[in-house]
Design a protein around this motif. Structure first.
Motif, PDB file in Angstrom:
ATOM      1  N   VAL A 181       0.903  24.383  29.218  1.00  0.00           N
ATOM      2  CA  VAL A 181       0.528  25.317  30.331  1.00  0.00           C
ATOM      3  C   VAL A 181       1.931  25.679  31.097  1.00  0.00           C
ATOM      4  O   VAL A 181       1.562  27.073  31.651  1.00  0.00           O
ATOM      5  N   ARG A 182       3.021  24.923  31.364  1.00  0.00           N
ATOM      6  CA  ARG A 182       4.070  25.782  31.628  1.00  0.00           C
ATOM      7  C   ARG A 182       4.625  26.842  31.079  1.00  0.00           C
ATOM      8  O   ARG A 182       4.867  28.067  31.778  1.00  0.00           O
ATOM      9  N   SER A 183       4.441  26.807  29.932  1.00  0.00           N
ATOM     10  CA  SER A 183       4.896  27.937  28.878  1.00  0.00           C
ATOM     11  C   SER A 183       3.856  29.195  28.887  1.00  0.00           C
ATOM     12  O   SER A 183       4.265  30.176  29.101  1.00  0.00           O
ATOM     13  N   LEU A 184       2.755  28.975  29.085  1.00  0.00           N
ATOM     14  CA  LEU A 184       1.491  30.131  29.341  1.00  0.00           C
ATOM     15  C   LEU A 184       2.009  30.660  30.772  1.00  0.00           C
ATOM     16  O   LEU A 184       1.644  31.799  31.094  1.00  0.00           O
ATOM     17  N   ASN A 185       2.152  29.853  31.669  1.00  0.00           N
ATOM     18  CA  ASN A 185       2.403  30.488  33.066  1.00  0.00           C
ATOM     19  C   ASN A 185       3.632  31.343  33.087  1.00  0.00           C
ATOM     20  O   ASN A 185       3.532  32.485  33.843  1.00  0.00           O
ATOM     21  N   ALA A 186       4.631  31.023  32.245  1.00  0.00           N
ATOM     22  CA  ALA A 186       5.753  31.821  32.130  1.00  0.00           C
ATOM     23  C   ALA A 186       5.394  33.182  31.444  1.00  0.00           C
ATOM     24  O   ALA A 186       5.761  34.293  31.682  1.00  0.00           O
ATOM     25  N   GLU A 187       4.570  32.999  30.343  1.00  0.00           N
ATOM     26  CA  GLU A 187       4.041  34.337  29.598  1.00  0.00           C
ATOM     27  C   GLU A 187       3.016  35.070  30.289  1.00  0.00           C
ATOM     28  O   GLU A 187       3.129  36.542  30.371  1.00  0.00           O
ATOM     29  N   LEU A 188       2.564  34.429  31.088  1.00  0.00           N
ATOM     30  CA  LEU A 188       1.517  35.165  32.105  1.00  0.00           C
ATOM     31  C   LEU A 188       2.217  35.804  33.064  1.00  0.00           C
ATOM     32  O   LEU A 188       1.902  37.156  33.471  1.00  0.00           O
ATOM     33  N   THR A 189       3.396  35.423  33.683  1.00  0.00           N
ATOM     34  CA  THR A 189       4.295  36.416  34.531  1.00  0.00           C
ATOM     35  C   THR A 189       4.655  37.635  33.929  1.00  0.00           C
ATOM     36  O   THR A 189       4.818  38.582  34.631  1.00  0.00           O
ATOM     37  N   THR A 190       5.168  37.194  32.741  1.00  0.00           N
ATOM     38  CA  THR A 190       5.773  38.585  32.139  1.00  0.00           C
ATOM     39  C   THR A 190       4.741  39.323  31.760  1.00  0.00           C
ATOM     40  O   THR A 190       5.046  40.667  31.717  1.00  0.00           O
ATOM     41  N   ALA A 191       3.496  38.999  31.161  1.00  0.00           N
ATOM     42  CA  ALA A 191       2.449  40.048  30.756  1.00  0.00           C
ATOM     43  C   ALA A 191       1.978  40.814  32.140  1.00  0.00           C
ATOM     44  O   ALA A 191       1.831  41.923  32.195  1.00  0.00           O
ATOM     45  N   LYS A 192       1.937  40.241  33.675  1.00  0.00           N
ATOM     46  CA  LYS A 192       1.659  40.808  34.726  1.00  0.00           C
ATOM     47  C   LYS A 192       2.740  41.686  34.964  1.00  0.00           C
ATOM     48  O   LYS A 192       2.351  43.150  35.374  1.00  0.00           O
ATOM     49  N   SER A 193       3.974  41.579  34.812  1.00  0.00           N
ATOM     50  CA  SER A 193       5.112  42.562  34.823  1.00  0.00           C
ATOM     51  C   SER A 193       4.996  43.902  33.858  1.00  0.00           C
ATOM     52  O   SER A 193       5.212  44.738  34.475  1.00  0.00           O
ATOM     53  N   LEU A 194       4.788  43.415  32.739  1.00  0.00           N
ATOM     54  CA  LEU A 194       4.557  44.521  31.779  1.00  0.00           C
ATOM     55  C   LEU A 194       3.432  45.430  32.122  1.00  0.00           C
ATOM     56  O   LEU A 194       3.543  46.785  32.020  1.00  0.00           O
ATOM     57  N   LEU A 195       2.325  44.865  32.590  1.00  0.00           N
ATOM     58  CA  LEU A 195       1.008  45.835  33.035  1.00  0.00           C
ATOM     59  C   LEU A 195       1.580  46.576  34.125  1.00  0.00           C
ATOM     60  O   LEU A 195       1.283  47.748  34.354  1.00  0.00           O
ATOM     61  N   THR A 196       2.510  45.973  35.228  1.00  0.00           N
ATOM     62  CA  THR A 196       2.989  46.937  36.312  1.00  0.00           C
ATOM     63  C   THR A 196       3.516  47.947  35.932  1.00  0.00           C
ATOM     64  O   THR A 196       3.422  49.162  36.389  1.00  0.00           O
ATOM     65  N   GLU A 197       4.534  47.679  34.864  1.00  0.00           N
ATOM     66  CA  GLU A 197       5.621  48.677  34.583  1.00  0.00           C
ATOM     67  C   GLU A 197       4.715  49.869  33.751  1.00  0.00           C
ATOM     68  O   GLU A 197       5.049  50.888  33.871  1.00  0.00           O
ATOM     69  N   THR A 198       3.907  49.446  32.761  1.00  0.00           N
ATOM     70  CA  THR A 198       2.987  50.517  32.082  1.00  0.00           C
ATOM     71  C   THR A 198       2.208  51.341  32.872  1.00  0.00           C
ATOM     72  O   THR A 198       2.020  52.474  32.533  1.00  0.00           O
ATOM     73  N   LEU A 216      -2.832  45.291  29.408  1.00  0.00           N
ATOM     74  CA  LEU A 216      -3.885  44.680  30.105  1.00  0.00           C
ATOM     75  C   LEU A 216      -4.642  43.837  28.797  1.00  0.00           C
ATOM     76  O   LEU A 216      -5.045  42.722  29.462  1.00  0.00           O
ATOM     77  N   GLN A 217      -4.914  44.092  27.758  1.00  0.00           N
ATOM     78  CA  GLN A 217      -5.590  43.423  26.857  1.00  0.00           C
ATOM     79  C   GLN A 217      -4.648  42.074  26.791  1.00  0.00           C
ATOM     80  O   GLN A 217      -5.069  40.740  26.528  1.00  0.00           O
ATOM     81  N   ALA A 218      -3.244  42.124  26.567  1.00  0.00           N
ATOM     82  CA  ALA A 218      -2.514  40.893  26.471  1.00  0.00           C
ATOM     83  C   ALA A 218      -2.457  40.027  27.746  1.00  0.00           C
ATOM     84  O   ALA A 218      -2.212  39.026  27.525  1.00  0.00           O
ATOM     85  N   LEU A 219      -2.541  40.749  28.909  1.00  0.00           N
ATOM     86  CA  LEU A 219      -2.549  39.872  30.056  1.00  0.00           C
ATOM     87  C   LEU A 219      -3.984  39.047  30.176  1.00  0.00           C
ATOM     88  O   LEU A 219      -3.933  37.602  30.440  1.00  0.00           O
ATOM     89  N   GLN A 220      -4.978  39.756  29.763  1.00  0.00           N
ATOM     90  CA  GLN A 220      -6.462  38.916  29.437  1.00  0.00           C
ATOM     91  C   GLN A 220      -6.300  37.926  28.631  1.00  0.00           C
ATOM     92  O   GLN A 220      -7.053  36.781  28.914  1.00  0.00           O
ATOM     93  N   ARG A 221      -5.821  38.008  27.653  1.00  0.00           N
ATOM     94  CA  ARG A 221      -5.493  37.067  26.627  1.00  0.00           C
ATOM     95  C   ARG A 221      -4.951  35.888  26.898  1.00  0.00           C
ATOM     96  O   ARG A 221      -5.195  34.750  26.833  1.00  0.00           O
ATOM     97  N   LYS A 222      -3.681  35.964  27.872  1.00  0.00           N
ATOM     98  CA  LYS A 222      -2.998  34.814  28.160  1.00  0.00           C
ATOM     99  C   LYS A 222      -3.656  34.348  29.358  1.00  0.00           C
ATOM    100  O   LYS A 222      -3.632  32.859  29.447  1.00  0.00           O
TER     101      LYS A 222
END
Length: 245
Positions: A181-198, A216-222
């Motif tokens: 869960v801790r690892s996925l939370n970190a990945e989710l933060t990165t996915a949100k940042s990537l979506l914002t930048e794109t 967006l697909q990567a974010l929803q997957r996470k």
């Protein structure tokens, strides 16, 4: 937008529509199961608002006494079987002892005291011998009950060892899922940042919309993975409490 971007968006929408009936049917089945556990007629539940998973409870302190496991129903049942077979062994052993039965009409035909004594002694020894010389039936009964008691003791030991294993397994799974869960939370933060930048790049005209869709697909997957991991967190904690009895 380019035709490829439009088709990519249509493909994503179609995939979500295909996934929805499966999720809705599973939701209905779980609602029926919940109604059964609550003693109600199975029916479709109406969810109001967004349902949030509760936070996982804290684990018990280290050094949990082993006597907690004795309260488990399966261990209580195994211990009760041991007591029952132990009592049967005692009853079988008592059955091997000679039983003296003195009839009230002994000595009615005796003409003297010596005849009376002989009749009484004959009746007494005959009754005693009847319970001793039985072809080994009572001895076999004792051996059988001892074997059943030994089997019950082994089952009790196996049940207790299984309980300890279940506790240890639950602790290992909880630790693994908490780290996940801790690892996925970190990945989710990165996915949100990537979506914002794109999105920024697309709105500025320097990026393609397909990159936004991919992010967006990567974010929803996470998000789905994190939701499944949080559910597993709760499931493993429930398993631990059940294992502790």
């Amino acid at each position: 937008a380019a035709a490829a971007d439009v088709l990519q968006q249509e493909q994503q929408v179609g995939a979500l529509k295909t996934l929805r009936p499966q999720l809705e049917s599973r939701l209905d089945l779980l609602s029926h199961q919940l109604a059964l556990l609550e003693g109600r007629v199975a029916q479709k539940e109406t969810l109001e608002g967004a349902a949030e998973l509760p936070d996982p409870v804290a684990l018990p302190a280290l050094g949990v006494p082993a006597r907690l496991l004795i309260a488990r129903p399966d261990i209580e049942a195994a211990r009760a079987r041991v007591h029952a077979f132990d009592a049967r062994v005692g009853a079988a052993l008592a059955g091997r002892l000679p039983s003296f039965r003195i009839s009230g009409n002994i000595g009615l035909g005796a003409q003297s005291f010596s005849e009376l004594f002989d009749q009484w002694l004959y009746g007494l020894t005959a009754s005693a011998f009847a319970s001793i010389f039985d072809g080994g039936r009572r001895k076999a009964e004792v051996e059988q009950q001892k074997a059943l008691l030994d089997q019950a003791l082994k089952q009790y030991r196996e049940t207790y060892l299984t309980a300890i294993k279940e506790v240890k397994d639950s602790v290992v799974l909880i630790d693994q899922e908490d780290r996940r869960v801790r690892s996925l939370n970190a990945e989710l933060t990165t996915a949100k940042s990537l979506l914002t930048e794109t999105r920024k790049q697309y709105l500025s005209g320097v990026g393609r919309y397909i990159l936004v869709l991919n992010a967006l697909q990567a974010l929803q997957r996470k998000q789905r993975e994190l939701l499944g991991a949080r559910r597993a967190q709760l499931t493993h904690r429930i398993s631990l409490w059940r294992a502790l009895g």
